[in-house]
Design a protein around this motif. Sequence first.
Motif, PDB file in Angstrom:
ATOM      1  N   UNK A  40     -52.548 -75.678 -21.585  1.00  0.00           N
ATOM      2  CA  UNK A  40     -51.779 -74.485 -21.916  1.00  0.00           C
ATOM      3  C   UNK A  40     -52.522 -73.215 -21.549  1.00  0.00           C
ATOM      4  N   UNK A  41     -52.162 -72.121 -22.200  1.00  0.00           N
ATOM      5  CA  UNK A  41     -52.800 -70.856 -21.845  1.00  0.00           C
ATOM      6  C   UNK A  41     -54.259 -70.825 -22.297  1.00  0.00           C
ATOM      7  N   UNK A  42     -55.064 -70.073 -21.580  1.00  0.00           N
ATOM      8  CA  UNK A  42     -56.482 -69.919 -21.929  1.00  0.00           C
ATOM      9  C   UNK A  42     -56.574 -68.919 -23.085  1.00  0.00           C
ATOM     10  N   UNK A  43     -56.822 -69.427 -24.276  1.00  0.00           N
ATOM     11  CA  UNK A  43     -56.788 -68.585 -25.474  1.00  0.00           C
ATOM     12  C   UNK A  43     -57.952 -67.604 -25.534  1.00  0.00           C
ATOM     13  N   UNK A  44     -59.152 -68.047 -25.217  1.00  0.00           N
ATOM     14  CA  UNK A  44     -60.295 -67.143 -25.280  1.00  0.00           C
ATOM     15  C   UNK A  44     -60.175 -66.042 -24.224  1.00  0.00           C
ATOM     16  N   UNK A  45     -59.727 -66.400 -23.025  1.00  0.00           N
ATOM     17  CA  UNK A  45     -59.587 -65.417 -21.950  1.00  0.00           C
ATOM     18  C   UNK A  45     -58.480 -64.405 -22.238  1.00  0.00           C
ATOM     19  N   UNK A  46     -57.647 -64.697 -23.217  1.00  0.00           N
ATOM     20  CA  UNK A  46     -56.597 -63.755 -23.600  1.00  0.00           C
ATOM     21  C   UNK A  46     -57.165 -62.596 -24.425  1.00  0.00           C
ATOM     22  N   UNK A  47     -58.466 -62.642 -24.708  1.00  0.00           N
ATOM     23  CA  UNK A  47     -59.159 -61.562 -25.427  1.00  0.00           C
ATOM     24  C   UNK A  47     -60.340 -61.079 -24.585  1.00  0.00           C
ATOM     25  N   UNK A  48     -60.050 -60.420 -23.436  1.00  0.00           N
ATOM     26  CA  UNK A  48     -61.150 -59.978 -22.592  1.00  0.00           C
ATOM     27  C   UNK A  48     -61.920 -58.830 -23.253  1.00  0.00           C
ATOM     28  N   UNK A  49     -63.078 -58.493 -22.734  1.00  0.00           N
ATOM     29  CA  UNK A  49     -63.741 -59.061 -21.567  1.00  0.00           C
ATOM     30  C   UNK A  49     -64.642 -60.239 -21.951  1.00  0.00           C
ATOM     31  N   UNK A  50     -65.020 -60.998 -20.953  1.00  0.00           N
ATOM     32  CA  UNK A  50     -65.946 -62.112 -21.146  1.00  0.00           C
ATOM     33  C   UNK A  50     -67.305 -61.572 -21.554  1.00  0.00           C
ATOM     34  N   UNK A  51     -67.945 -62.235 -22.507  1.00  0.00           N
ATOM     35  CA  UNK A  51     -69.281 -61.872 -22.960  1.00  0.00           C
ATOM     36  C   UNK A  51     -70.019 -63.179 -23.232  1.00  0.00           C
ATOM     37  N   UNK A  52     -70.950 -63.541 -22.382  1.00  0.00           N
ATOM     38  CA  UNK A  52     -71.661 -64.820 -22.494  1.00  0.00           C
ATOM     39  C   UNK A  52     -72.370 -64.954 -23.842  1.00  0.00           C
TER      40      UNK A  52
END
Length: 143
Positions: A40-52
Motif C-alpha cells: 500500500x502507500x508508504x506511510x512514513x514517506x507521507x510525513x516528509x522530509x526524510x531524516x535518518x
Amino acid sequence: MRSLTPTRAFGIALAVPQFVIGVWAVLSPRGWYDSFPGIGPALAAAEPPYNAHLVTDAGAGFLATGGLLLGACLLGGAAEMRVAAAGYLLFAAPHLVYHALNPSPLLDAANDVLNVILIGAQVAGAVTLIALTTHRKEPAWAS
C-alpha cells in the motif's frame, strides 16, 4: 522457554510485527522510510522530509518495545508479560493519538483512517494482554 499458552501466543503476535518493523528501520532507515509498511502507500514517506537520525531512533523504539514484549512472552511469567505490555501501551497510545489528530497531507482519507484503526488495534492488543495477565484474587470474605 515456557509453554505456549493462548495468552503467550497473543503477546508474541503483538510483539513480532513491532520487532520486525524495528529491525527494518534500524538496518535500512531509508528503505523503511521509502517503503513502510511494504504494502500500500508508504506511510512514513507521507510525513516528509526524510531524516535518518529520526527514523533510526523511531526504529529503535519499535525494536525495543517488540523485543521486550517478545522476551517477556517467551520467557517470563504473567507479571513480566504485563509490564512489557504496559511498555508497549506507552509506545502505542501516543502513537495513536498523534495519527488520530494529525492526518497526513500526502495520504488519502481512507489510508489515514486505516492507519489509525491499525494503531488502535495495537493499543487494544496491549490493553487486552494486560487484562489477560492480571490475576484477580478473590476477596478474603469470598473464601
